[in-house]
Design a protein around this motif. Structure first.
Motif, mmCIF file in Angstrom:
data_model
loop_
_atom_site.group_PDB
_atom_site.id
_atom_site.type_symbol
_atom_site.label_atom_id
_atom_site.label_comp_id
_atom_site.label_asym_id
_atom_site.label_seq_id
_atom_site.Cartn_x
_atom_site.Cartn_y
_atom_site.Cartn_z
ATOM 1 N N GLU A 272 8.376 2.798 -11.264
ATOM 2 C CA GLU A 272 7.449 2.893 -10.142
ATOM 3 C C GLU A 272 5.995 2.668 -10.562
ATOM 4 O O GLU A 272 5.150 2.395 -9.718
ATOM 5 N N GLU A 273 5.736 2.747 -11.880
ATOM 6 C CA GLU A 273 4.367 2.460 -12.339
ATOM 7 C C GLU A 273 3.998 0.995 -12.104
ATOM 8 O O GLU A 273 2.820 0.632 -12.199
ATOM 9 N N ASN A 274 4.982 0.153 -11.794
ATOM 10 C CA ASN A 274 4.680 -1.245 -11.503
ATOM 11 C C ASN A 274 4.176 -1.456 -10.075
ATOM 12 O O ASN A 274 3.791 -2.565 -9.715
ATOM 13 N N TRP A 275 4.202 -0.410 -9.276
ATOM 14 C CA TRP A 275 3.682 -0.492 -7.907
ATOM 15 C C TRP A 275 2.168 -0.393 -7.947
ATOM 16 O O TRP A 275 1.610 0.615 -8.378
ATOM 17 N N THR A 276 1.499 -1.439 -7.512
ATOM 18 C CA THR A 276 0.039 -1.421 -7.427
ATOM 19 C C THR A 276 -0.344 -1.780 -5.999
ATOM 20 O O THR A 276 0.318 -2.622 -5.375
ATOM 21 N N GLU A 277 -1.380 -1.162 -5.496
ATOM 22 C CA GLU A 277 -1.782 -1.443 -4.127
ATOM 23 C C GLU A 277 -2.573 -2.743 -4.049
ATOM 24 O O GLU A 277 -3.368 -3.062 -4.948
ATOM 25 N N SER A 278 -2.335 -3.507 -2.981
ATOM 26 C CA SER A 278 -3.152 -4.677 -2.677
ATOM 27 C C SER A 278 -3.009 -4.995 -1.204
ATOM 28 O O SER A 278 -1.910 -4.920 -0.642
ATOM 29 N N LYS B 1 0.840 -1.190 0.000
ATOM 30 C CA LYS B 1 0.000 0.000 0.000
ATOM 31 C C LYS B 1 0.871 1.234 0.000
ATOM 32 O O LYS B 1 2.069 1.158 0.277
ATOM 33 N N GLY B 2 0.267 2.358 -0.286
ATOM 34 C CA GLY B 2 1.001 3.612 -0.315
ATOM 35 C C GLY B 2 1.174 4.133 -1.727
ATOM 36 O O GLY B 2 1.006 3.403 -2.716
ATOM 37 N N GLU B 3 1.523 5.380 -1.778
ATOM 38 C CA GLU B 3 1.673 6.061 -3.063
ATOM 39 C C GLU B 3 2.968 5.609 -3.735
ATOM 40 O O GLU B 3 4.043 5.604 -3.113
ATOM 41 N N SER B 4 2.879 5.243 -4.999
ATOM 42 C CA SER B 4 4.039 4.666 -5.680
ATOM 43 C C SER B 4 5.242 5.603 -5.664
ATOM 44 O O SER B 4 6.378 5.170 -5.489
ATOM 45 N N LEU C 93 8.259 2.088 7.970
ATOM 46 C CA LEU C 93 8.906 2.143 6.656
ATOM 47 C C LEU C 93 8.509 0.932 5.817
ATOM 48 O O LEU C 93 8.076 -0.085 6.363
ATOM 49 N N PRO C 94 8.664 1.041 4.500
ATOM 50 C CA PRO C 94 8.403 -0.136 3.662
ATOM 51 C C PRO C 94 9.352 -1.276 4.022
ATOM 52 O O PRO C 94 10.504 -1.050 4.412
ATOM 53 N N LEU C 95 8.845 -2.492 3.887
ATOM 54 C CA LEU C 95 9.689 -3.674 4.076
ATOM 55 C C LEU C 95 10.346 -4.008 2.754
ATOM 56 O O LEU C 95 9.750 -3.834 1.696
#
Length: 222
Positions: free
Chosen positions: A24-30, A8-11, A115-117
């Motif tokens: 970063e466009e490959n970041w999708t929330e789930s 989650k979070g803004e890419s 922070l992100p893991l």
DNA sequence: CCAGACGTTGTT
DNA sequence: GTCTGG
DNA sequence: CCAGACGTTGTT
DNA sequence: GTCTGG
């Protein structure tokens, strides 16, 4: 192990935190990422650090994809060792789920610092796509009451060492593949709804009271 | 060369 | 499929 | 990872 | 139980 997680979070913010310069466009929330799905992975090459899509799990002739690799054996097993040497990646996540075996109660884990893991992973190219697997190790104190395995979580000061595109000896890799320090993670019980991957909402990571077990509801007289 | 194993997890 | 063992 | 289905035939 | 699907 690590078989279900959250992204989650803004890419843009995630990309910045990971030091990723493109993809970063490959970041999708789930809120319910399962093996077999396509996940963004982070790799370094001589031109920089990039995010790319990969299928979570190495396809295998046996049943089921190999979505985890054990740190204890990843450097020797034929399915993994060559990829460990030259194809290392991060699998970024916001948190992950584990099910307590005794009562099947699911828990959500995330970093205490928010922070992100970054899971330690390896990847391979298969035809026109990439596949990635997450390396697991023994549990630290944050995890051991819930599960006997945990994903290798690399702190940001280790990302460059892990992602270095030059071949790494298995000794060097092994030195990075250890449990995160006690106190890195926090956790709480969540709804059993996370079990069905049809469910994918923010509510999946909200704290619930653990569901009483059958034994607690109907204790056997001794 | 062919035969046979190959990975993780959880469960008890 | 791909690797190891014989 | 968990959830959910799990089989064949012929016929329309 | 074991396999597939997501």
């Amino acid at each position: 192990m690590c078989g279900r997680f959250v992204r989650k979070g803004e890419s843009k913010k995630v990309a910045e935190a990971l030091g990723v310069q493109d993809g970063e466009e490959n970041w999708t929330e789930s809120y319910n990422v399962a093996p077999g799905s396509t996940v963004p992975i982070v790799r370094d090459d001589p031109t920089g650090r990039h995010m790319a899509p990969a299928v979570w799990g190495f396809t295998s002739s046996g049943r089921g994809p190999l979505f985890n690799a054990r740190a204890e054996t990843v450097d020797s097993l034929p399915s993994f060792r060559d990829h460990l040497r030259v194809n290392r990646c991060l699998v970024p996540a916001s948190g992950f789920y584990e099910w307590r075996p005794s009562d099947r109660q699911p828990f959500y884990f995330e970093r205490v610092d928010g922070l992100p893991l970054a899971f330690a992973g390896i990847w391979k190219r298969v035809g026109d796509h990439l596949e990635a697997t997450v390396i697991t190790t023994t549990p630290n104190r944050d995890m051991s009451a819930i599960h006997d395995r945990m994903p290798v979580i690399l702190s940001s000061d280790r990302w460059s060492n892990w992602l270095n595109p030059d071949p790494l000896s298995s000794a060097e890799s092994q030195s990075l593949l250890c449990p995160s320090p006690d106190g890195t993670l926090t956790r709480w019980p969540v709804s059993r709804a996370v079990g069905s991957i049809r469910n994918d909402t923010q509510g999946l990571i909200e704290r619930v009271e653990p569901q009483p077990t059958a034994q607690e509801l109907f204790p056997m007289s001794s």
